[in-house]
Scaffold this motif. Structure first.
Motif, mmCIF file in Angstrom:
data_model
loop_
_atom_site.group_PDB
_atom_site.id
_atom_site.type_symbol
_atom_site.label_atom_id
_atom_site.label_comp_id
_atom_site.label_asym_id
_atom_site.label_seq_id
_atom_site.Cartn_x
_atom_site.Cartn_y
_atom_site.Cartn_z
ATOM 1 N N UNK A 166 -5.017 -6.683 4.372
ATOM 2 C CA UNK A 166 -5.782 -5.694 3.152
ATOM 3 C C UNK A 166 -6.960 -6.398 1.945
ATOM 4 N N UNK A 167 -7.332 -6.039 1.718
ATOM 5 C CA UNK A 167 -7.623 -5.620 0.172
ATOM 6 C C UNK A 167 -6.066 -5.573 -0.785
ATOM 7 N N UNK A 168 -6.416 -6.904 -1.308
ATOM 8 C CA UNK A 168 -5.416 -6.743 -1.789
ATOM 9 C C UNK A 168 -5.346 -5.771 -3.209
ATOM 10 N N UNK A 169 -5.681 -5.344 -4.295
ATOM 11 C CA UNK A 169 -5.929 -4.025 -4.591
ATOM 12 C C UNK A 169 -5.289 -2.791 -3.827
ATOM 13 N N UNK A 170 -6.244 -2.249 -3.357
ATOM 14 C CA UNK A 170 -5.633 -0.688 -2.536
ATOM 15 C C UNK A 170 -4.008 -1.162 -2.137
ATOM 16 N N UNK A 171 -4.191 -1.843 -1.350
ATOM 17 C CA UNK A 171 -2.666 -2.410 -0.775
ATOM 18 C C UNK A 171 -1.922 -1.953 -1.429
ATOM 19 N N UNK A 172 -1.357 -2.690 -3.503
ATOM 20 C CA UNK A 172 -0.613 -2.254 -4.074
ATOM 21 C C UNK A 172 -1.103 -1.054 -4.655
ATOM 22 N N UNK A 173 -2.288 -0.612 -4.594
ATOM 23 C CA UNK A 173 -1.887 0.832 -5.039
ATOM 24 C C UNK A 173 -1.299 2.364 -3.752
ATOM 25 N N UNK A 174 -1.959 1.454 -2.121
ATOM 26 C CA UNK A 174 -0.914 1.749 -1.751
ATOM 27 C C UNK A 174 0.751 2.272 -2.146
ATOM 28 N N UNK A 175 1.073 0.679 -1.707
ATOM 29 C CA UNK A 175 2.801 0.838 -1.964
ATOM 30 C C UNK A 175 3.053 1.326 -3.642
ATOM 31 N N UNK A 176 2.754 1.395 -4.818
ATOM 32 C CA UNK A 176 3.264 2.217 -5.245
ATOM 33 C C UNK A 176 2.952 2.869 -5.167
ATOM 34 N N UNK A 177 2.156 4.050 -4.678
ATOM 35 C CA UNK A 177 2.142 5.881 -4.538
ATOM 36 C C UNK A 177 3.322 5.568 -3.320
ATOM 37 N N UNK A 178 3.478 5.353 -2.618
ATOM 38 C CA UNK A 178 4.563 5.277 -1.981
ATOM 39 C C UNK A 178 5.695 4.785 -2.829
ATOM 40 N N UNK A 179 6.178 3.822 -3.344
ATOM 41 C CA UNK A 179 7.432 4.678 -3.667
ATOM 42 C C UNK A 179 8.003 5.254 -4.507
ATOM 43 N N UNK A 180 6.817 6.044 -5.353
ATOM 44 C CA UNK A 180 6.964 6.689 -6.216
ATOM 45 C C UNK A 180 6.901 8.392 -5.116
ATOM 46 N N UNK A 181 6.410 8.215 -4.102
ATOM 47 C CA UNK A 181 6.089 9.615 -3.756
ATOM 48 C C UNK A 181 7.866 9.961 -3.014
ATOM 49 N N UNK A 182 6.945 12.184 -3.618
ATOM 50 C CA UNK A 182 8.494 13.199 -2.877
ATOM 51 C C UNK A 182 8.238 13.926 -1.504
ATOM 52 N N UNK A 183 6.898 13.644 -1.515
ATOM 53 C CA UNK A 183 6.229 13.852 0.501
ATOM 54 C C UNK A 183 5.403 13.027 0.604
#
Ligand code: OAD
Length: 241
Positions: A166-183
């Protein structure tokens, strides 16, 4: 007792960090075929023949003919209320809302979503297999198949194929947002393709509540705090309202 949809809407209203993960099902009501399930593309076509680097190396004309056909379907499609509801949530929640999609069709952007994390690329982009240049190409149908770069080498679709990273930047953004998600809201995906499908478990491990919107069972239902059985275009507008 409140209905699950009202309960989820209240949780979204309270939450400061929401992630929505979408897949082909969210564009189904726009008339774009999904991959799995009845009528899915992988029922009549083989991913190995069409969506891998080997397939492209073997028969670029076949692969491009398939992408050109899909680009034609997408060009004729309009965003539906499911896409629009997610664009509305972005407006309501601002930076507290992250949209991560496996779709390459661009319908989220056309519905008004501004910050879309595109894990599997973009069907309206092409990349040169020779010089590596990447550009937007929205010609439908393409005048020449397979298309070529001005440097003479073959262009390929700007999407992620099976077996590719997967494109690295996009994947990192997705992982970071997943870690911080409440819902963590999962809509219109069979959650069968990794690593995208693994984001829900990552979010859950960090305390997120999981919601699934899908007319069918998914492998994430067991993790979910809310399972809303229905069409994205009917359920999502009730969450954003
Ligand atoms: P799939 O085709 O695997 O799954 C579509 C999901 O949408 C299924 O779970 C359906 O039940 C659901 N669905 C259908 N209509 C719906 C509707 N109106 N509202 C809500 N849900 C609905 O598509 P993806 O999960 O996106 O990758 O597939 C993931 C990846 O596999 C794709 O990005 C693509 C594919 O092969 C590559 O090509 C690399």
């Amino acid at each position: 007792m409140t209905a699950p949809v009202d309960d989820l809407r209240a949780a979204i209203q309270r939450s400061r960090a929401i992630l929505a993960l979408t897949g082909a099902g969210i564009s189904a009501e726009s008339g774009i075929p999904t991959f799995r399930g009845p009528g899915g593309l992988w029922r009549s076509y083989s991913p190995e023949q069409l969506a891998t680097p080997d397939a492209f190396a073997r028969d670029p004309l076949l692969v491009w003919t398939w992408y050109d056909w899909r680009r034609g379907i997408i060009r004729g499609a309009e965003p539906n209320p499911g896409h629009r509801a997610l664009a509305e949530l972005e407006k309501l929640k601002g930076a507290g809302f992250t949209l991560v999609t496996q779709n390459v069709d661009g319908l989220h952007e056309r519905a008004g979503s501004r910050r879309v994390v595109k894990l599997h690329g973009d069907i309206w982009k092409v990349r040169c297999t020779g010089c590596g240049a990447s550009s937007v190409n929205d010609e439908v149908p393409l005048p020449e198949l397979p298309p070529r770069c001005s440097c003479g080498a073959l262009l390929r679709p700007g999407v992620v194929w099976f077996g590719e990273s997967l494109p690295e930047d996009e994947w990192e953004r997705a992982v970071e947002a997943s870690r911080g998600a409440e819902v963590f809201l999962v809509a219109g995906t069979s959650a069968a393709v990794y690593p995208a499908a693994g984001l829900a478990a990552l979010a859950r491990a960090r305390g997120a509540k999981i919601a699934v919107v899908n007319p069918e069972d998914t492998p994430l239902d067991g993790l979910a705090d809310w399972v809303l059985r229905g069409l994205a275009g009917e359920v999502l507008p009730r969450l954003a309202g």
